[in-house]
Design a protein around this motif. Structure first.
Motif, PDB file in Angstrom:
ATOM      1  N   UNK A  50       0.819  -1.204   0.000  1.00 38.31           N
ATOM      2  CA  UNK A  50       0.000   0.000   0.000  1.00 38.31           C
ATOM      3  C   UNK A  50       0.859   1.263   0.000  1.00 38.31           C
ATOM      4  N   UNK A  51       1.962   1.207   0.745  1.00 41.72           N
ATOM      5  CA  UNK A  51       2.860   2.370   0.769  1.00 41.72           C
ATOM      6  C   UNK A  51       3.454   2.629  -0.608  1.00 41.72           C
ATOM      7  N   UNK A  52       3.802   1.534  -1.316  1.00 38.24           N
ATOM      8  CA  UNK A  52       4.329   1.728  -2.663  1.00 38.24           C
ATOM      9  C   UNK A  52       3.310   2.357  -3.592  1.00 38.24           C
ATOM     10  N   UNK A  53       2.048   1.873  -3.499  1.00 39.38           N
ATOM     11  CA  UNK A  53       1.005   2.470  -4.335  1.00 39.38           C
ATOM     12  C   UNK A  53       0.770   3.923  -3.973  1.00 39.38           C
ATOM     13  N   UNK A  54       0.785   4.203  -2.669  1.00 38.59           N
ATOM     14  CA  UNK A  54       0.591   5.583  -2.231  1.00 38.59           C
ATOM     15  C   UNK A  54       1.737   6.477  -2.693  1.00 38.59           C
ATOM     16  N   UNK A  55       2.957   5.943  -2.631  1.00 36.58           N
ATOM     17  CA  UNK A  55       4.098   6.722  -3.101  1.00 36.58           C
ATOM     18  C   UNK A  55       3.982   7.018  -4.589  1.00 36.58           C
ATOM     19  N   UNK A  56       3.511   6.002  -5.365  1.00 34.52           N
ATOM     20  CA  UNK A  56       3.339   6.232  -6.797  1.00 34.52           C
ATOM     21  C   UNK A  56       2.273   7.296  -7.048  1.00 34.52           C
ATOM     22  N   UNK A  57       1.167   7.204  -6.322  1.00 35.99           N
ATOM     23  CA  UNK A  57       0.109   8.211  -6.481  1.00 35.99           C
ATOM     24  C   UNK A  57       0.603   9.598  -6.095  1.00 35.99           C
ATOM     25  N   UNK A  58       1.370   9.665  -5.012  1.00 39.75           N
ATOM     26  CA  UNK A  58       1.915  10.958  -4.577  1.00 39.75           C
ATOM     27  C   UNK A  58       2.863  11.530  -5.621  1.00 39.75           C
ATOM     28  N   UNK A  59       3.689  10.652  -6.203  1.00 36.63           N
ATOM     29  CA  UNK A  59       4.626  11.130  -7.227  1.00 36.63           C
ATOM     30  C   UNK A  59       3.876  11.655  -8.446  1.00 36.63           C
ATOM     31  N   UNK A  60       2.801  10.937  -8.833  1.00 33.78           N
ATOM     32  CA  UNK A  60       2.013  11.416  -9.968  1.00 33.78           C
ATOM     33  C   UNK A  60       1.359  12.765  -9.644  1.00 33.78           C
ATOM     34  N   UNK A  61       0.869  12.893  -8.404  1.00 35.35           N
ATOM     35  CA  UNK A  61       0.256  14.164  -8.005  1.00 35.35           C
ATOM     36  C   UNK A  61       1.286  15.293  -8.002  1.00 35.35           C
ATOM     37  N   UNK A  62       2.512  14.980  -7.544  1.00 35.69           N
ATOM     38  CA  UNK A  62       3.564  15.999  -7.561  1.00 35.69           C
ATOM     39  C   UNK A  62       3.885  16.425  -8.991  1.00 35.69           C
ATOM     40  N   UNK A  63       3.935  15.435  -9.885  1.00 34.14           N
ATOM     41  CA  UNK A  63       4.220  15.768 -11.277  1.00 34.14           C
ATOM     42  C   UNK A  63       3.114  16.647 -11.860  1.00 34.14           C
ATOM     43  N   UNK A  65       1.194  18.611 -10.208  1.00 34.97           N
ATOM     44  CA  UNK A  65       1.271  19.935  -9.586  1.00 34.97           C
ATOM     45  C   UNK A  65       2.368  20.770 -10.232  1.00 34.97           C
ATOM     46  N   UNK A  66       3.495  20.121 -10.584  1.00 34.33           N
ATOM     47  CA  UNK A  66       4.574  20.862 -11.249  1.00 34.33           C
ATOM     48  C   UNK A  66       4.095  21.369 -12.610  1.00 34.33           C
ATOM     49  N   UNK A  67       3.412  20.505 -13.364  1.00 35.59           N
ATOM     50  CA  UNK A  67       2.915  20.930 -14.675  1.00 35.59           C
ATOM     51  C   UNK A  67       1.870  22.034 -14.529  1.00 35.59           C
ATOM     52  N   UNK A  68       1.018  21.946 -13.493  1.00 31.73           N
ATOM     53  CA  UNK A  68       0.023  22.994 -13.275  1.00 31.73           C
ATOM     54  C   UNK A  68       0.714  24.311 -12.902  1.00 31.73           C
ATOM     55  N   UNK A  69       1.756  24.222 -12.105  1.00 32.10           N
ATOM     56  CA  UNK A  69       2.502  25.440 -11.775  1.00 32.10           C
ATOM     57  C   UNK A  69       3.172  26.051 -12.992  1.00 32.10           C
ATOM     58  N   UNK A  70       3.681  25.198 -13.902  1.00 31.60           N
ATOM     59  CA  UNK A  70       4.264  25.724 -15.137  1.00 31.60           C
ATOM     60  C   UNK A  70       3.214  26.453 -15.964  1.00 31.60           C
ATOM     61  N   UNK A  71       2.000  25.872 -16.051  1.00 35.78           N
ATOM     62  CA  UNK A  71       0.942  26.521 -16.821  1.00 35.78           C
ATOM     63  C   UNK A  71       0.555  27.858 -16.199  1.00 35.78           C
ATOM     64  N   UNK A  72       0.504  27.916 -14.877  1.00 37.33           N
ATOM     65  CA  UNK A  72       0.154  29.174 -14.214  1.00 37.33           C
ATOM     66  C   UNK A  72       1.243  30.227 -14.436  1.00 37.33           C
ATOM     67  N   UNK A 319      10.684  23.193 -18.833  1.00 39.11           N
ATOM     68  CA  UNK A 319      11.459  22.649 -17.724  1.00 39.11           C
ATOM     69  C   UNK A 319      12.036  21.314 -18.156  1.00 39.11           C
ATOM     70  N   UNK A 320      13.244  20.972 -17.715  1.00 34.19           N
ATOM     71  CA  UNK A 320      13.818  19.668 -18.066  1.00 34.19           C
ATOM     72  C   UNK A 320      12.928  18.526 -17.586  1.00 34.19           C
ATOM     73  N   UNK A 321      12.872  17.463 -18.376  1.00 33.73           N
ATOM     74  CA  UNK A 321      12.043  16.323 -17.985  1.00 33.73           C
ATOM     75  C   UNK A 321      12.498  15.736 -16.657  1.00 33.73           C
ATOM     76  N   UNK A 322      13.794  15.835 -16.365  1.00 39.75           N
ATOM     77  CA  UNK A 322      14.282  15.303 -15.088  1.00 39.75           C
ATOM     78  C   UNK A 322      13.696  16.069 -13.903  1.00 39.75           C
ATOM     79  N   UNK A 323      13.471  17.362 -14.070  1.00 38.59           N
ATOM     80  CA  UNK A 323      12.892  18.139 -12.983  1.00 38.59           C
ATOM     81  C   UNK A 323      11.426  17.801 -12.737  1.00 38.59           C
ATOM     82  N   UNK A 324      10.731  17.340 -13.791  1.00 38.75           N
ATOM     83  CA  UNK A 324       9.308  17.004 -13.660  1.00 38.75           C
ATOM     84  C   UNK A 324       9.125  15.549 -13.256  1.00 38.75           C
ATOM     85  N   UNK A 325       9.866  14.619 -13.906  1.00 38.62           N
ATOM     86  CA  UNK A 325       9.682  13.194 -13.645  1.00 38.62           C
ATOM     87  C   UNK A 325      10.607  12.662 -12.571  1.00 38.62           C
ATOM     88  N   UNK A 326      11.706  13.375 -12.286  1.00 39.38           N
ATOM     89  CA  UNK A 326      12.665  12.867 -11.308  1.00 39.38           C
ATOM     90  C   UNK A 326      12.063  12.593  -9.937  1.00 39.38           C
TER      91      UNK A 326
END
Length: 783
Positions: A50-63, A65-72, A319-326
């Motif tokens: 469950x922690x792994x799934x939650x971490x994956x979901x959190x990482x997707x949400x962070x990504x 959020x970064x893309x939404x911040x870039x659009x703003x 933004x570099x892909x590493x900054x968004x997906x890293x």
């Protein structure tokens, strides 16, 4: 057939004790720690997944959020650049409406007018922070063809210049270069301001773009006003947003050519933008997009694109892909490592925690016994490891607190009831004392009917003021409401003028009675005794926080001067104004009618909004009489009651007069600086019982500075911490001869002993505080 032989009964076999099996002994139950260990092993594996799934979901949400911040951010940059371009268009429109432009287009016009226009254009070009470096005016022919440049802020006034022979645009991959003639026609016949793409000419090499505005006369274009802009201003706007390292913002013109970049502008200027950006430019219906560019010149990157509103340019925030997906991959790696580590630590944690949890369960029984025996919360324990144990412990704590608070609430309820009874007794005694004074001091050489009518009117005025105060919960009343209540019988003949002001409760009754006396006098002998008579009542707040009231009569019987004899009414008016309100009364008798001016000083000389929000900090405790006298009495007459309304209070009226020389001259003023609700309640009760006027309470020494000129008789200050913050206030009070009583702990008490009339150690009772105040007030005032 014979008899059957009876078989003999078999005797039971008896085994020796050594041959019997041993009794079965139950196996001991596993300890709590073993059960916890099993639970951890069973539950940990699903939790790791469950922690792994939650971490994956959190990482997707962070990504996301970064893309939404870039659009703003791209949106914000688009707005800033649109605003800059719109500013340039408005500047051109303003310049086109200035005088002198036509003089440059007419060969025979005075050169001074053209020079003035060029000077204004030069001033606008030099005004920061605009990007416009040069303004030029091109004269057009009858068919709208460009003829010559008649003005440029780069040249001297009157210099005419031929037009550039060649305009160069950067190469556009997959698109033809714009035709110069078509561009000129769009600028000349567009009818409005237009922003060009990046270009340069053979006369001036730096890359630029321009804003053009056709000048029309009689329905046809006669000139073209051009503002040349350098890309550096757009670059400065992009740099103001400070993109993170590796991130960049780029502005692309209609042809997909880079016009400005937040970093390395010189290296990227006039180069084609990446293919996805150019493709976005080729789809005018798209206003925004977020793209992944795997083959960008700076490496794989994400870009948020926005189309400008003022001109069909595009803005890309990349933004570099590493900054968004890293962060996603780092989060997954950390989650996996944490799961492996959790498996290794699970057994050890279960054993250690199991021992502590067992002890906590045992402690619940001891806490329950303590609550039952002491009716108080149990002693504090370390934070519980199990929620149920924590809830049970909190419930026991709440039960103990409830038992303890119930006893305290009972004591406080009894104290509040006693205080309420004293307050009711104070109000009743005060009203009865005033009424008794009015009856006793009224003249006796009048008919019973006149005596009854006069007394009834004055008592009715008191009753109206009392009712008004009751409606306002004894927190004062509006001055206009008091005046309207007393002058209601003469509505339409009394004009009231003045701002909305509030009176403290102690000033309402005296002022109401004073207005009643003036209205009665006017109705009998003054302006209101005549049908055409009028009265003007005006008031105003004074800069020092005081109050001025003016009573002016007109249309009544002509006056021949002041009255020969002072009757009871005039004495009562002066007593109310000077002794109870502490004001200065001025009476004038011009021929047209009586003039009365009453000036009331700042009550307590406090801030403009006093303790209860009244005019000039008027006192909020005690009735509206002077010590030992009722309305209309001379000093020493009438019932012996002080400002608190209690007969025979804790401090005598004589003591109050010794300390109350400033302001109202009615009651000793006691400054209270306290933060404890219990001390505030005790001091309020002592003030009501002893005839003191309580100023405050204030919570900090700095808040008490505004009361220093209030004629304070004594000060009681609670010192909850260090004594040093109280030194300046104590020194200033001592310089004014005001005794200070401190309630402080051992360390602060020693530091304040040299500045105090008395130092009390908490907890101290009401009797101890009362004795210290009485001793302080009995001391002779110091200079």
């Amino acid at each position: 057939m014979g008899r059957a032989a009876a078989a003999p009964h078999a005797a039971p076999s008896v085994l020796p004790p050594a041959a019997l099996p041993a009794p079965h002994e139950p196996r001991p139950a596993p300890r709590f720690r073993i059960h916890l260990l099993r639970l951890v092993v069973v539950a940990l594996l699903p939790l790791v997944l469950l922690s792994g799934a939650l971490a994956l979901w959190t990482a997707q949400a962070q990504r996301a959020e970064v893309l939404r911040g870039m659009a703003q951010t791209a949106h914000a940059l688009q707005i800033a650049i649109d605003r800059e371009l719109r500013t340039g268009m408005v500047t051109l429109e303003a310049l086109a409406g200035m005088p002198g432009l036509d003089a440059l287009l007419e060969p025979g016009a005075p050169e001074e007018e053209g020079a003035a226009f060029q000077a204004r254009a030069s001033a606008m070009a030099e005004r920061p922070p605009g990007a416009m470096r040069n303004f030029a005016l091109i004269r057009l022919g009858p068919a709208g063809e460009p003829l010559e440049q008649v003005m440029s802020t780069f040249g001297p006034p009157g210099m005419r210049r031929t037009l550039p022979t060649r305009i160069e645009h950067p190469p556009r991959p997959g698109l033809p270069l714009p035709d110069a003639k078509t561009v000129w026609l769009e600028m000349i016949h567009g009818g409005r301001a237009r922003v060009s793409d990046l270009y340069r000419n053979n006369q001036d090499q730096p890359w630029r773009f321009a804003i053009t505005l056709p000048i029309e006369r009689e329905g046809r274009p006669v000139a073209l006003l051009i503002a040349a802009l350098w890309p550096e201003r757009i670059t400065a706007i992009l740099e103001e947003h400070r993109p993170p390292p590796g991130w960049h913002a780029t502005v692309v013109d209609r042809g997909g050519i880079i016009l400005a970049r937040s970093s390395d502008t010189a290296a990227w200027l006039a180069l084609p933008a990446p293919a996805p950006v150019r493709a976005f430019q080729g789809e005018p219906e798209r206003r925004e997009a977020v793209l992944f560019m795997p083959e960008a010149p700076t490496g794989a990157s994400y870009a948020a694109l926005r189309r400008l509103e003022q001109v069909p340019w595009a803005l890309a925030y990349a933004a570099p892909a590493a900054s968004v997906d890293g962060p996603r991959w780092r989060t997954l790696a950390l989650a996996a490592a944490a799961g492996v580590l959790a498996l290794g630590l699970a057994a050890l944690a279960a054993l250690v925690l199991g021992r502590r949890l067992g002890r906590e369960v045992e402690g619940l029984g001891r806490d329950a016994a303590a609550v039952a025996l002491s009716e108080a919360p149990p002693r504090p324990r370390p934070a519980a490891m199990v929620r149920e144990v924590a809830e049970a412990r909190a419930s026991l704590h709440r039960v103990g607190q409830a038992l303890h608070q119930r006893a305290g609430a009972k004591r406080e309820s009894e104290a509040r009831q006693a205080l309420l009874m004293r307050e009711v007794d104070h109000r009743a005694k005060n009203a009865l004392a005033v009424a008794l004074s009015l009856v006793r001091l009224a003249p006796r050489d009048v008919t019973p009917e006149l005596f009854a009518a006069t007394a009834e009117g004055r008592l009715a005025a008191m009753a109206r003021a009392h009712s008004l105060l009751a409606q306002e919960a004894w927190e004062g009343a509006a001055l206009r409401a008091v005046a309207e209540g007393e002058l209601a019988a003469h509505a339409g003949r009394v004009v009231m003028e003045g701002p909305e002001l509030r009176l403290e409760a102690t000033a309402v009754q005296p002022l109401a009675m004073l207005l009643h006396e003036l209205a009665t006098n006017a109705a009998k002998y003054g302006a209101l005794s005549q049908p055409e008579g009028k009265v003007c009542l005006a008031w105003e707040g004074l800069p020092d926080g005081g109050l001025r009231l003016r009573w002016a009569e007109s249309g009544g019987p002509p006056l021949e001067g002041p009255p020969v004899r002072r009757n009871f009414g005039s004495r009562l008016v002066r007593q109310l104004a000077e002794r109870q309100l502490g004001g200065r009364l001025t009476l004038e008798w011009p021929r047209e009618g009586l003039r009365v001016t009453l000036r009331l000083p700042p009550r307590g000389a406090g801030p403009a909004a006093g303790p209860s929000g009244g005019m000039g900090g008027w006192p909020s405790h005690g009735p509206s009489h002077g010590p030992g006298q009722g309305p209309g009495q001379e000093p020493g007459q009438g019932p012996s009651h002080g400002p608190g309304g209690g007969i025979g209070g804790g401090w005598s009226p004589a003591t109050g007069m010794a300390r109350g020389e400033a302001g109202w001259g009615a009651a000793p003023r006691l400054l209270l600086l306290a933060t404890s609700p219990a001390l505030v309640r005790d001091m309020s009760a002592l003030a009501a019982e002893g005839g003191l006027l309580l100023l405050g309470p204030v919570r900090e020494p700095g808040e008490a500075q505004g009361w220093l000129s209030a004629g304070i008789a004594a000060a009681v200050m609670e010192v909850p911490g260090p004594a040093e913050p109280f030194f300046p206030l104590a020194d200033r009070l001592t310089e004014r001869g005001v005794p200070c009583i401190f309630i402080a702990g051992p360390g602060a008490a020693e530091a304040l002993s040299g500045r105090a009339a008395a130092v009390l150690r908490p907890p101290c009772g009401r009797g101890e505080i009362s004795a210290a105040i009485a001793a302080a007030l009995a001391r002779p005032a110091q200079a």
